[in-house]
Scaffold this motif. Structure first.
Motif, mmCIF file in Angstrom:
data_model
loop_
_atom_site.group_PDB
_atom_site.id
_atom_site.type_symbol
_atom_site.label_atom_id
_atom_site.label_comp_id
_atom_site.label_asym_id
_atom_site.label_seq_id
_atom_site.Cartn_x
_atom_site.Cartn_y
_atom_site.Cartn_z
ATOM 1 N N VAL A 1 0.875 -1.168 0.000
ATOM 2 C CA VAL A 1 0.000 0.000 0.000
ATOM 3 C C VAL A 1 0.911 1.216 0.000
ATOM 4 N N THR A 2 0.626 2.186 -0.849
ATOM 5 C CA THR A 2 1.416 3.412 -0.865
ATOM 6 C C THR A 2 0.592 4.572 -0.335
ATOM 7 N N VAL A 3 1.285 5.560 0.190
ATOM 8 C CA VAL A 3 0.644 6.803 0.620
ATOM 9 C C VAL A 3 1.551 7.945 0.202
ATOM 10 N N ALA A 4 0.994 8.945 -0.465
ATOM 11 C CA ALA A 4 1.805 10.037 -1.009
ATOM 12 C C ALA A 4 0.878 11.146 -1.481
ATOM 13 N N ARG A 5 1.475 12.312 -1.778
ATOM 14 C CA ARG A 5 0.749 13.441 -2.326
ATOM 15 C C ARG A 5 1.535 14.034 -3.492
ATOM 16 N N GLY A 6 0.849 14.741 -4.397
ATOM 17 C CA GLY A 6 1.505 15.495 -5.457
ATOM 18 C C GLY A 6 2.380 14.636 -6.342
ATOM 19 N N SER A 7 3.565 15.159 -6.700
ATOM 20 C CA SER A 7 4.481 14.414 -7.557
ATOM 21 C C SER A 7 4.850 13.063 -6.957
ATOM 22 N N SER A 8 4.980 13.013 -5.636
ATOM 23 C CA SER A 8 5.317 11.745 -4.982
ATOM 24 C C SER A 8 4.235 10.696 -5.224
ATOM 25 N N ALA A 9 2.973 11.138 -5.302
ATOM 26 C CA ALA A 9 1.879 10.198 -5.575
ATOM 27 C C ALA A 9 1.979 9.624 -6.974
ATOM 28 N N HIS A 10 2.515 10.407 -7.909
ATOM 29 C CA HIS A 10 2.660 9.903 -9.277
ATOM 30 C C HIS A 10 3.772 8.852 -9.333
ATOM 31 N N ALA A 11 4.861 9.091 -8.607
ATOM 32 C CA ALA A 11 5.904 8.065 -8.517
ATOM 33 C C ALA A 11 5.355 6.805 -7.852
ATOM 34 N N ALA A 12 4.531 6.992 -6.818
ATOM 35 C CA ALA A 12 3.929 5.847 -6.139
ATOM 36 C C ALA A 12 2.994 5.086 -7.072
ATOM 37 N N HIS A 13 2.292 5.800 -7.950
ATOM 38 C CA HIS A 13 1.421 5.137 -8.930
ATOM 39 C C HIS A 13 2.239 4.207 -9.833
ATOM 40 N N ALA B 1 8.717 23.421 -8.412
ATOM 41 C CA ALA B 1 8.300 22.253 -9.196
ATOM 42 C C ALA B 1 9.305 21.114 -9.018
ATOM 43 N N ALA B 2 8.815 19.958 -8.586
ATOM 44 C CA ALA B 2 9.695 18.808 -8.370
ATOM 45 C C ALA B 2 10.157 18.231 -9.705
ATOM 46 N N THR B 3 11.447 18.034 -9.832
ATOM 47 C CA THR B 3 12.004 17.373 -11.021
ATOM 48 C C THR B 3 12.933 16.244 -10.580
ATOM 49 N N LYS B 4 14.063 16.601 -9.994
ATOM 50 C CA LYS B 4 15.004 15.543 -9.617
ATOM 51 C C LYS B 4 14.449 14.661 -8.502
ATOM 52 N N THR B 5 13.622 15.226 -7.604
ATOM 53 C CA THR B 5 13.047 14.360 -6.568
ATOM 54 C C THR B 5 11.988 13.431 -7.158
ATOM 55 N N TYR B 6 11.338 13.857 -8.249
ATOM 56 C CA TYR B 6 10.360 12.962 -8.879
ATOM 57 C C TYR B 6 11.062 11.778 -9.537
ATOM 58 N N THR B 7 12.051 12.038 -10.381
ATOM 59 C CA THR B 7 12.711 10.917 -11.060
ATOM 60 C C THR B 7 13.436 10.024 -10.062
ATOM 61 N N ARG C 1 0.255 11.800 -15.425
ATOM 62 C CA ARG C 1 -0.132 12.542 -14.221
ATOM 63 C C ARG C 1 0.915 13.593 -13.862
ATOM 64 N N GLU C 2 2.158 13.178 -13.893
ATOM 65 C CA GLU C 2 3.227 14.110 -13.512
ATOM 66 C C GLU C 2 3.383 15.232 -14.526
ATOM 67 N N THR C 3 3.291 14.919 -15.815
ATOM 68 C CA THR C 3 3.411 15.948 -16.839
ATOM 69 C C THR C 3 2.268 16.948 -16.750
ATOM 70 N N ALA C 4 1.058 16.465 -16.514
ATOM 71 C CA ALA C 4 -0.083 17.371 -16.363
ATOM 72 C C ALA C 4 0.117 18.304 -15.176
ATOM 73 N N LEU C 5 0.646 17.770 -14.075
ATOM 74 C CA LEU C 5 0.915 18.619 -12.916
ATOM 75 C C LEU C 5 1.960 19.676 -13.234
ATOM 76 N N LYS C 6 3.035 19.277 -13.914
ATOM 77 C CA LYS C 6 4.092 20.246 -14.247
ATOM 78 C C LYS C 6 3.536 21.360 -15.135
ATOM 79 N N LEU C 7 2.727 21.005 -16.127
ATOM 80 C CA LEU C 7 2.155 22.022 -17.004
ATOM 81 C C LEU C 7 1.242 22.956 -16.228
ATOM 82 N N THR C 8 0.446 22.406 -15.315
ATOM 83 C CA THR C 8 -0.501 23.226 -14.569
ATOM 84 C C THR C 8 0.203 24.175 -13.612
#
Length: 351
Positions: A43-55, A147-153, A221-228
């Motif tokens: 089970v994962t728990v996360a928010r924002g960019s971290s949630a996309h990595a968890a996905h 905007a998270a970049t290196k922490t996302y990858t 998901r992550e790209t849409a967040l970055k654009l927004t």
């Protein structure tokens, strides 16, 4: 002088190389924790960019390991005071800051209930790290741009490495290719004329749709967040099926669609949208990372360099780079201060 965002995008290959070196000796220990106490899934728990990595992590667990995965709903714990039993699951929390109170609350409750808990974070002294049983330190150094970049990858790669750990090391050799692939993606994609053409198109519209499937759903998901967050464009992510179940009604000449097929068997389902998008007159952009496929004559294609190729299950770690670059270049065309966009702050404390 380059922005912090640009500098941190460029740091991603080095961050990935450091992460691989640091995590490799501990893979067996992470696997032991995540399998302990009868755990057969995550089970994962996360928010924002971290949630996309968890996905991405959950998808890899299901596809590569054939194990069940799930996503915690923090409000069950913080608003309603209930925590599911999760009797056969380990809990993995992902947070670059490790400071979100709702994520910490879920991990605290899960650990109190006797479940294995692991924090994936860029701050090993954070409240989340203290709450969890063990910590996977991303080791990115401070990420200063909002905007998270290196922490996302790094988070996406960390989740992939946890899957490698649970698969008894299978896939580790393929993961070793990620730093060089990231370097090729950052330098090669940034030079493409098509990237600038795509940014000009997005800068001229206030809405956009981003589509991915399978592994690349996390990238969408992550790209849409970055654009927004960077450009002010309201970009919404969908899988092809979800888009066709109603939201496609909003797609037309004033709503560009960014397709992220990724690589592997799910890619065809994304490209299958092309005839419907053409029928609706939507401007289409496509990030191409695999073999050349037929598109539309009017499609803008941003092609990842051949040297950026990795195994399909790792493609999202690299394939998000064009989205980062596209959001950055679109924001600059709109005159946005990219390190501090839209009055946002780096750390969001949700409850």
């Amino acid at each position: 002088m380059s922005s912090l965002l640009e500098q941190e995008i460029a740091e991603q290959p080095e961050v990935a190389a450091r992460l691989l070196d640091r995590v490799r000796p501990d893979l067996a220990a992470y696997a032991g924790l995540l399998r302990s106490r009868g755990s057969r899934g995550l089970v994962t728990v996360a928010r924002g960019s971290s949630a996309h990595a968890a996905h991405l992590g959950r998808t890899l667990v299901e596809v590569r390991l054939g194990l069940a995965s799930g996503e915690a709903t923090p409000s069950s714990t913080t608003a309603y005071g209930r925590t599911p039993a999760w009797d056969d699951r380990a809990v993995v929390a992902v947070s670059q800051s490790g400071a979100s109170p709702d994520v910490v609350a879920v991990v605290t409750a899960a650990r109190a209930a006797g479940r294995p808990t692991l924090a994936v974070t860029n701050d090993p002294a954070s409240p989340l790290a203290r709450a969890a049983e063990a910590v996977l330190d991303l080791g990115c150094s401070e990420e200063r741009s909002v905007a998270a970049t290196k922490t996302y990858t790094a988070s996406a790669l960390a989740l992939a490495l946890l899957v490698v750990a649970l698969d008894d090391g299978r896939g580790l050799a393929e993961a070793q290719a990620v730093p060089d692939a990231l370097a090729a993606a950052v330098t090669g994609t940034a030079r493409l004329e098509e990237l600038e053409e795509a940014a000009a198109l997005l800068a001229a519209h206030d809405r956009a749709v981003v589509v991915g499937r399978g592994y690349s759903a996390a990238t969408a998901r992550e790209t849409a967040l970055k654009l927004t967050e960077l450009t002010g464009t309201l970009a919404m992510p969908f899988t092809p099926a979800d888009l066709l179940h109603g939201p496609v009604a909003a797609v037309g000449p004033e709503v560009p669609v960014l397709l992220l097929p990724g690589a592997g068997p799910a890619a065809a389902g994304v490209r299958d949208l092309l005839p419907e998008l053409a029928r609706r007159g939507a401007p289409v952009l496509q990030v191409v990372s695999g073999p050349e496929e037929p598109g539309l004559p009017t499609t803008i294609e941003v092609r990842l360099p051949a040297a950026a190729g990795v195994a399909d299950w790792l493609e999202p770690v690299v394939g998000v780079v064009p989205g980062q670059l596209l959001a950055w270049r679109t924001a600059e065309r709109r005159g946005v201060e990219v390190d501090h966009p839209g009055g946002l702050t780096k750390v969001t404390l949700t409850h």
